[in-house]
Enzyme design. Structure first.
Site, PDB file in Angstrom:
ATOM      1  N   ARG A 152      -0.082  -1.774 -77.508  1.00 31.10           N
ATOM      2  CA  ARG A 152      -1.188  -2.368 -76.763  1.00 31.10           C
ATOM      3  C   ARG A 152      -2.452  -1.606 -77.156  1.00 31.10           C
ATOM      4  O   ARG A 152      -2.402  -0.440 -77.547  1.00 31.10           O
ATOM      5  CB  ARG A 152      -0.961  -2.248 -75.258  1.00 31.10           C
ATOM      6  CG  ARG A 152       0.310  -2.926 -74.756  1.00 31.10           C
ATOM      7  CD  ARG A 152       0.477  -2.695 -73.261  1.00 31.10           C
ATOM      8  NE  ARG A 152       1.659  -3.365 -72.717  1.00 31.10           N
ATOM      9  CZ  ARG A 152       2.849  -2.794 -72.561  1.00 31.10           C
ATOM     10  NH1 ARG A 152       3.018  -1.524 -72.910  1.00 31.10           N
ATOM     11  NH2 ARG A 152       3.870  -3.474 -72.062  1.00 31.10           N
ATOM     12  N   HIS A 247      -4.786  -7.988 -79.245  1.00 28.61           N
ATOM     13  CA  HIS A 247      -3.426  -8.365 -78.866  1.00 28.61           C
ATOM     14  C   HIS A 247      -2.762  -9.246 -79.921  1.00 28.61           C
ATOM     15  O   HIS A 247      -1.539  -9.350 -79.972  1.00 28.61           O
ATOM     16  CB  HIS A 247      -3.449  -9.083 -77.524  1.00 28.61           C
ATOM     17  CG  HIS A 247      -2.374  -8.629 -76.582  1.00 28.61           C
ATOM     18  ND1 HIS A 247      -2.257  -7.307 -76.173  1.00 28.61           N
ATOM     19  CD2 HIS A 247      -1.346  -9.293 -75.994  1.00 28.61           C
ATOM     20  CE1 HIS A 247      -1.214  -7.203 -75.357  1.00 28.61           C
ATOM     21  NE2 HIS A 247      -0.649  -8.374 -75.240  1.00 28.61           N
ATOM     22  N   ARG A 250      -0.432  -7.272 -82.033  1.00 27.02           N
ATOM     23  CA  ARG A 250       0.818  -6.988 -81.307  1.00 27.02           C
ATOM     24  C   ARG A 250       1.734  -8.213 -81.347  1.00 27.02           C
ATOM     25  O   ARG A 250       2.937  -8.086 -81.583  1.00 27.02           O
ATOM     26  CB  ARG A 250       0.475  -6.598 -79.872  1.00 27.02           C
ATOM     27  CG  ARG A 250       1.671  -6.328 -78.953  1.00 27.02           C
ATOM     28  CD  ARG A 250       1.151  -5.747 -77.641  1.00 27.02           C
ATOM     29  NE  ARG A 250       2.064  -5.874 -76.517  1.00 27.02           N
ATOM     30  CZ  ARG A 250       2.994  -4.970 -76.200  1.00 27.02           C
ATOM     31  NH1 ARG A 250       3.144  -3.894 -76.932  1.00 27.02           N
ATOM     32  NH2 ARG A 250       3.763  -5.151 -75.134  1.00 27.02           N
ATOM     33  N   HIS A 273       8.390  -3.800 -73.020  1.00 27.24           N
ATOM     34  CA  HIS A 273       8.539  -4.811 -71.972  1.00 27.24           C
ATOM     35  C   HIS A 273       9.627  -4.376 -70.992  1.00 27.24           C
ATOM     36  O   HIS A 273      10.728  -4.026 -71.398  1.00 27.24           O
ATOM     37  CB  HIS A 273       8.937  -6.168 -72.569  1.00 27.24           C
ATOM     38  CG  HIS A 273       7.826  -6.852 -73.290  1.00 27.24           C
ATOM     39  ND1 HIS A 273       8.031  -7.856 -74.220  1.00 27.24           N
ATOM     40  CD2 HIS A 273       6.479  -6.685 -73.214  1.00 27.24           C
ATOM     41  CE1 HIS A 273       6.866  -8.267 -74.678  1.00 27.24           C
ATOM     42  NE2 HIS A 273       5.923  -7.579 -74.088  1.00 27.24           N
ATOM     43  N   TYR A 282       8.713 -14.955 -77.624  1.00 28.67           N
ATOM     44  CA  TYR A 282       8.567 -14.983 -79.075  1.00 28.67           C
ATOM     45  C   TYR A 282       9.624 -15.863 -79.738  1.00 28.67           C
ATOM     46  O   TYR A 282       9.442 -16.302 -80.872  1.00 28.67           O
ATOM     47  CB  TYR A 282       8.605 -13.558 -79.640  1.00 28.67           C
ATOM     48  CG  TYR A 282       7.407 -12.760 -79.213  1.00 28.67           C
ATOM     49  CD1 TYR A 282       6.159 -12.996 -79.775  1.00 28.67           C
ATOM     50  CD2 TYR A 282       7.503 -11.804 -78.208  1.00 28.67           C
ATOM     51  CE1 TYR A 282       5.045 -12.288 -79.354  1.00 28.67           C
ATOM     52  CE2 TYR A 282       6.390 -11.099 -77.785  1.00 28.67           C
ATOM     53  CZ  TYR A 282       5.163 -11.339 -78.361  1.00 28.67           C
ATOM     54  OH  TYR A 282       4.062 -10.649 -77.932  1.00 28.67           O
TER      55      TYR A 282
END
Length: 303
Positions: A152, A247, A250, A273, A282
């Site tokens: 992040r 982001h 990422r 996460h 994803y």
């Protein structure tokens, strides 16, 4: 005592719990407090005396009134989450016996799939900084590290010298809720970091510089805002037309790992996460990619 004051003790107790037990960042706490004070103002306007008198209908009416004011669905969902957390806290701390928010349904959120750069776009972005300058070497190292490890932007800007081990190719990251994880560094990221540490960082150090890895021209930790500006400028230099935000790197990291056959649990761990469901989004991106490939290349789709 004002009517709003009747709600204050429980509110402060809840905010303290969020800060001490869950380790939420200051800006997140401010968001929770703002949403809850907005709800309290609504209750006061409805002549609700205290938390004991709050009913689910009050919460439903509040959310409905905000919908009429055209708040985004994501904002409504966030506000409802804040109130639900407080409602559970009221029960756990014996301010009331039931969770008043239990039967209140939230607005339906459409699943927004994260975008991603193509491998070629990532390569162009990473090569765009001017590596003849200390700032350019720093920018290249930051971009390589972010794409290599899926950090992040806040994690990237907060990396310290002590957290990185180039010899073993590992980085210790402090993520959301002050949770630590260890992520691997790819060879290109290691090489970019070595160049930055050897050539560029010594030139950015000032008398009061601390142990931050990435430094601004004033010798302080590079801010998230500065990184946002940098990555947008770098994307323009790279000729990337789509909007590029931090982001996005990422998301690209996770998407490209999944397309390369990486295990979803491993990606979850690297991204930090807490819930595998967050990482599973994803797989939808991967599904879209497969569908596009099928549409383009299957012979039955060529007629």
């Amino acid at each position: 005592m004002s009517r709003a004051a009747a709600f204050e003790d429980a509110l402060q107790s809840f905010l303290a719990t969020l800060q001490l037990e869950r380790g939420l960042a200051d800006h997140t706490l401010m968001g929770y407090e703002g949403d809850l004070r907005q709800f309290i103002a609504f209750l006061v306007a409805q002549n609700v005396a205290d938390w004991q008198a709050v009913q689910g209908e009050h919460l439903s009416d509040w959310i409905g009134s905000l919908s009429d004011e055209e708040y985004a669905v994501s904002s409504l969902a966030r506000k409802l989450t804040a109130v639900r957390g407080l409602a559970k806290h009221l029960v756990s701390e014996r301010w009331r016996q039931d969770v008043f928010s239990e039967l209140v349904r939230g607005p339906r959120l459409s699943r927004k799939l994260p975008g991603a750069l193509s491998p070629d776009e990532v390569d162009r972005l990473l090569r765009a900084p001017d590596e003849t300058t200390p700032q350019g070497l720093r920018d290249r190292a930051m971009l390589e590290l972010m794409y290599s490890s899926g950090l992040r932007v806040s994690e990237l800007c907060n990396v310290s010298l002590q957290a990185i081990d180039l010899e073993s190719g590992l980085l210790r990251v402090t993520g959301k809720g002050s949770k630590e994880r260890v992520v691997p560094l790819g060879k290109p990221a290691i090489e970019a970091l070595e160049r930055y540490l050897e050539v560029a960082r010594p030139k950015l150090v000032k008398p009061r510089t601390g142990s931050e890895l990435f430094l601004s021209q004033w010798g302080r930790a590079l801010s998230r805002k500065t990184f946002w500006v940098m990555i947008k400028k770098t994307a323009l230099l790279a000729g990337i037309e789509k909007p590029v935000k931090p982001h996005l790197l990422r998301h690209s990291f996770a998407t490209h790992l999944l397309e390369g056959g990486a295990d979803l649990r491993a990606i979850q761990e690297m991204l930090g996460h807490a819930d595998i469901a967050t990482t599973q989004i994803y797989t939808f991106v991967r599904g879209q990619s497969l569908t596009a490939a099928h549409d383009k290349h299957h012979p039955r789709n060529q007629t």
